[in-house]
Design a protein around this motif. Sequence first.
Motif, PDB file in Angstrom:
ATOM      1  N   VAL A 457       0.848  -1.198   0.000  1.00 19.83           N
ATOM      2  CA  VAL A 457       0.000   0.000   0.000  1.00 19.83           C
ATOM      3  C   VAL A 457       0.882   1.247   0.000  1.00 19.83           C
ATOM      4  N   ARG A 458       0.550   2.197  -0.884  1.00 22.44           N
ATOM      5  CA  ARG A 458       1.290   3.454  -0.958  1.00 22.44           C
ATOM      6  C   ARG A 458       0.589   4.496  -0.095  1.00 22.44           C
ATOM      7  N   ARG A 459       1.388   5.181   0.725  1.00 20.11           N
ATOM      8  CA  ARG A 459       0.832   6.201   1.608  1.00 20.11           C
ATOM      9  C   ARG A 459       1.594   7.509   1.433  1.00 20.11           C
ATOM     10  N   HIS A 460       0.848   8.600   1.417  1.00 17.49           N
ATOM     11  CA  HIS A 460       1.433   9.925   1.282  1.00 17.49           C
ATOM     12  C   HIS A 460       1.696  10.483   2.676  1.00 17.49           C
ATOM     13  N   CYS A 461       2.840  11.102   2.836  1.00 17.07           N
ATOM     14  CA  CYS A 461       3.166  11.652   4.140  1.00 17.07           C
ATOM     15  C   CYS A 461       4.129  12.820   4.014  1.00 17.07           C
ATOM     16  N   ILE A 462       4.331  13.502   5.124  1.00 15.46           N
ATOM     17  CA  ILE A 462       5.354  14.536   5.234  1.00 15.46           C
ATOM     18  C   ILE A 462       6.236  14.129   6.403  1.00 15.46           C
ATOM     19  N   THR A 463       7.525  13.983   6.140  1.00 20.81           N
ATOM     20  CA  THR A 463       8.481  13.598   7.163  1.00 20.81           C
ATOM     21  C   THR A 463       9.165  14.840   7.717  1.00 20.81           C
ATOM     22  N   CYS A 464       9.125  14.973   9.023  1.00 19.80           N
ATOM     23  CA  CYS A 464       9.766  16.111   9.685  1.00 19.80           C
ATOM     24  C   CYS A 464      11.013  15.601  10.404  1.00 19.80           C
ATOM     25  N   ARG A 465      12.127  16.271  10.149  1.00 21.48           N
ATOM     26  CA  ARG A 465      13.386  15.908  10.799  1.00 21.48           C
ATOM     27  C   ARG A 465      13.983  17.162  11.421  1.00 21.48           C
ATOM     28  N   ALA A 466      14.326  17.082  12.699  1.00 24.33           N
ATOM     29  CA  ALA A 466      14.874  18.232  13.412  1.00 24.33           C
ATOM     30  C   ALA A 466      16.185  17.853  14.090  1.00 24.33           C
ATOM     31  N   THR A 467      17.220  18.659  13.871  1.00 24.34           N
ATOM     32  CA  THR A 467      18.506  18.464  14.523  1.00 24.34           C
ATOM     33  C   THR A 467      18.817  19.690  15.372  1.00 24.34           C
ATOM     34  N   VAL A 468      19.086  19.453  16.644  1.00 22.26           N
ATOM     35  CA  VAL A 468      19.326  20.541  17.595  1.00 22.26           C
ATOM     36  C   VAL A 468      20.703  20.339  18.220  1.00 22.26           C
ATOM     37  N   SER A 469      21.444  21.419  18.390  1.00 21.79           N
ATOM     38  CA  SER A 469      22.769  21.342  19.006  1.00 21.79           C
ATOM     39  C   SER A 469      22.912  22.401  20.086  1.00 21.79           C
ATOM     40  N   THR A 470      23.753  22.097  21.065  1.00 26.24           N
ATOM     41  CA  THR A 470      24.021  23.019  22.162  1.00 26.24           C
ATOM     42  C   THR A 470      25.374  22.712  22.771  1.00 26.24           C
ATOM     43  N   ASP A 471      25.905  23.658  23.511  1.00 27.30           N
ATOM     44  CA  ASP A 471      27.051  23.420  24.390  1.00 27.30           C
ATOM     45  C   ASP A 471      26.507  23.543  25.805  1.00 27.30           C
ATOM     46  N   GLY A 472      26.151  22.407  26.406  1.00 25.33           N
ATOM     47  CA  GLY A 472      25.477  22.458  27.686  1.00 25.33           C
ATOM     48  C   GLY A 472      25.758  21.251  28.543  1.00 25.33           C
ATOM     49  N   LYS A 473      25.064  21.197  29.713  1.00 22.59           N
ATOM     50  CA  LYS A 473      25.278  20.130  30.684  1.00 22.59           C
ATOM     51  C   LYS A 473      24.316  18.957  30.514  1.00 22.59           C
ATOM     52  N   THR A 474      23.334  19.126  29.661  1.00 22.93           N
ATOM     53  CA  THR A 474      22.374  18.041  29.439  1.00 22.93           C
ATOM     54  C   THR A 474      21.985  18.005  27.969  1.00 22.93           C
ATOM     55  N   GLY A 475      21.430  16.888  27.542  1.00 28.97           N
ATOM     56  CA  GLY A 475      21.167  16.682  26.123  1.00 28.97           C
ATOM     57  C   GLY A 475      19.972  17.453  25.597  1.00 28.97           C
ATOM     58  N   VAL A 476      19.829  17.423  24.273  1.00 28.30           N
ATOM     59  CA  VAL A 476      18.775  18.185  23.598  1.00 28.30           C
ATOM     60  C   VAL A 476      17.797  17.271  22.873  1.00 28.30           C
ATOM     61  N   GLU A 477      17.661  16.030  23.361  1.00 26.04           N
ATOM     62  CA  GLU A 477      16.692  15.134  22.749  1.00 26.04           C
ATOM     63  C   GLU A 477      15.272  15.696  22.850  1.00 26.04           C
ATOM     64  N   MET A 478      14.934  16.257  24.012  1.00 25.01           N
ATOM     65  CA  MET A 478      13.588  16.794  24.182  1.00 25.01           C
ATOM     66  C   MET A 478      13.327  17.965  23.243  1.00 25.01           C
ATOM     67  N   GLU A 479      14.351  18.794  23.024  1.00 23.46           N
ATOM     68  CA  GLU A 479      14.189  19.914  22.107  1.00 23.46           C
ATOM     69  C   GLU A 479      13.934  19.417  20.686  1.00 23.46           C
ATOM     70  N   ALA A 480      14.657  18.372  20.274  1.00 23.52           N
ATOM     71  CA  ALA A 480      14.462  17.815  18.935  1.00 23.52           C
ATOM     72  C   ALA A 480      13.076  17.184  18.795  1.00 23.52           C
ATOM     73  N   LEU A 481      12.661  16.447  19.835  1.00 22.15           N
ATOM     74  CA  LEU A 481      11.339  15.821  19.802  1.00 22.15           C
ATOM     75  C   LEU A 481      10.225  16.856  19.798  1.00 22.15           C
ATOM     76  N   THR A 482      10.400  17.921  20.572  1.00 23.05           N
ATOM     77  CA  THR A 482       9.396  18.984  20.598  1.00 23.05           C
ATOM     78  C   THR A 482       9.291  19.664  19.249  1.00 23.05           C
ATOM     79  N   ALA A 483      10.447  19.902  18.618  1.00 17.26           N
ATOM     80  CA  ALA A 483      10.449  20.539  17.294  1.00 17.26           C
ATOM     81  C   ALA A 483       9.651  19.707  16.300  1.00 17.26           C
ATOM     82  N   VAL A 484       9.904  18.408  16.264  1.00 18.40           N
ATOM     83  CA  VAL A 484       9.195  17.531  15.333  1.00 18.40           C
ATOM     84  C   VAL A 484       7.698  17.524  15.645  1.00 18.40           C
TER      85      VAL A 484
END
Length: 533
Positions: A457-484
């Motif tokens: 089955v063929r399905r139409h979609c829009i793929t969102c990809r977000a890459t976030v970077s920082t110089d910090g003490k904790t990761g930015v996974e949540m920022e990337a997930l929130t962006a998407v």
Amino acid sequence: MPSDGIELSPDGKILTNEEVIRLATLFVKSGVTKIRLTGGEPTVRKGVEDIIGSLKDLRRFGLKSIGMTSNGLSLHRRPVIAAHIDHSSLDTLDPFKFELITRRRGHDAVLKALHVALNSSLQSVKLNVVVVKGLNDAEVFDFVKMTKDNPLSVRFIEFMPFTGNKWDKKKMVPSSDLLERLSTRYPNLERAPDELNDTARSWRIPGHAGSFGFISSMSDHFCSSCNRLRITADGQIKVCLFDAKELSLRDEMRAGVSDDDLIQLIGRAVFGKKEKHAGMEDIDVVTNRPMILIGGYPNFGPSLRRKFTNRTSSACLVSQSTVLTVRPWNTSAAIRTAHSLTHLDEQGRASMVDITDKHSTKRIATAVGRIFISPVAYDLVTSTYPTGDHKGSTLTEEEKMKSKARRKGDALTVAQLAAIMGAKKTSDLIPLCHPLPLNKVAVTLTPEVLEEEKSGVRRHCITCRATVSTDGKTGVEMEALTAVSVGLLTVWDMLKAVDGREMEIGGIMVSHKAGGRSGDFEREQGHTISPAI
């Protein structure tokens, strides 16, 4: 796991290894032939391998079986105990629901552990599934499918009331209802032989390697044949899962009583076991401790009365195999494991992680997700918007919807800007996230036509990809997930006039991260859906 957590058990209140083995020895010498280590999660207890080694020495006194019930999260790190995990607990095949139920991640690890168990030397592997209406009852067919090619026994357990689990009769699905559902799809299913004193009533589908069964402790109890006893981690004996009464063997042992005195104490507890627990309409276990602090599943019957009370009543049901469930799991140790929730304090309350002692490093995270849309909406997103207006012209209903959507502007550009703004606002949206200075937020939204490999089955979609970077003490996974998430939600808002009933958002995940103490991470991409040629 209750939503407000559980009260921690100080180490001094937990049975020591020596106390566990002393009790196990008494039970085995009194006729117990099977011991199961359960939880909570027994594999997180320090020294559980030593307990297993000592239990093996009890075979000379008549112990025939040593089993373990585990969620399998840490099995890959504990090869010594893997051979004893013959029961696995998994209430959903949906990773999101898994985290909702268990308050932690690890769905993939449980499935891997189940695979390891099925490929081990164990004679049988059983999977416990507590069925809750509206939560996982729709997955019953998926669990039964697992028995087609695997020698697996899936055991559907009725939702039972315990402190903190928000039990509601309306959420309980009677085993008879589940059997009726399965009979509709599998009209040739047949009754399978049960083990002596088994708590489950088993069925099999011809041609399937495994079987499935029902533990109907609420709607159709089996008290007359149940022969379980439970010893909790803090040394309490429970003769029935639904009976809040407990008797402390730990306190008696630490007071210096003899083995003979312990036997008499156990006998009084066993002889006080009621003929059966209250029915579903009248059951009251408000004061009963949560299941995570009891361990095991369904309850104990009167089969040990003659041995422990020197009685010979004809009402006694002395079985060939009596089961003792020992719960060696230390609650406080479990919450301190690598699988614990980092945003909870020692009392189980929400708490921001302290990152004071962490060093600032370069951190990058990429998240991805998709929104599936109709061909009409896909055409609208990918085509060039026409100029001018249609005043005075006659439009079809589809053209009117497209026109309404176009007035909002370029859907993908607006969604891209929204995603970037969402990443920057993450700490305002997610209560316990640390505010971070972001170096860069890169977002792409790509229209794709994907093809499901199995169905074509063929399905139409829009793929969102977000890459976030920082110089910090904790990761930015949540920022990337929130962006998407915000980007895809914006696409939904832009297209809802055209496709409001058809759109579907899914597959949001972290696909890559780098930096930090936990090291780099790269998610393997699935192969169920691929770009169409």
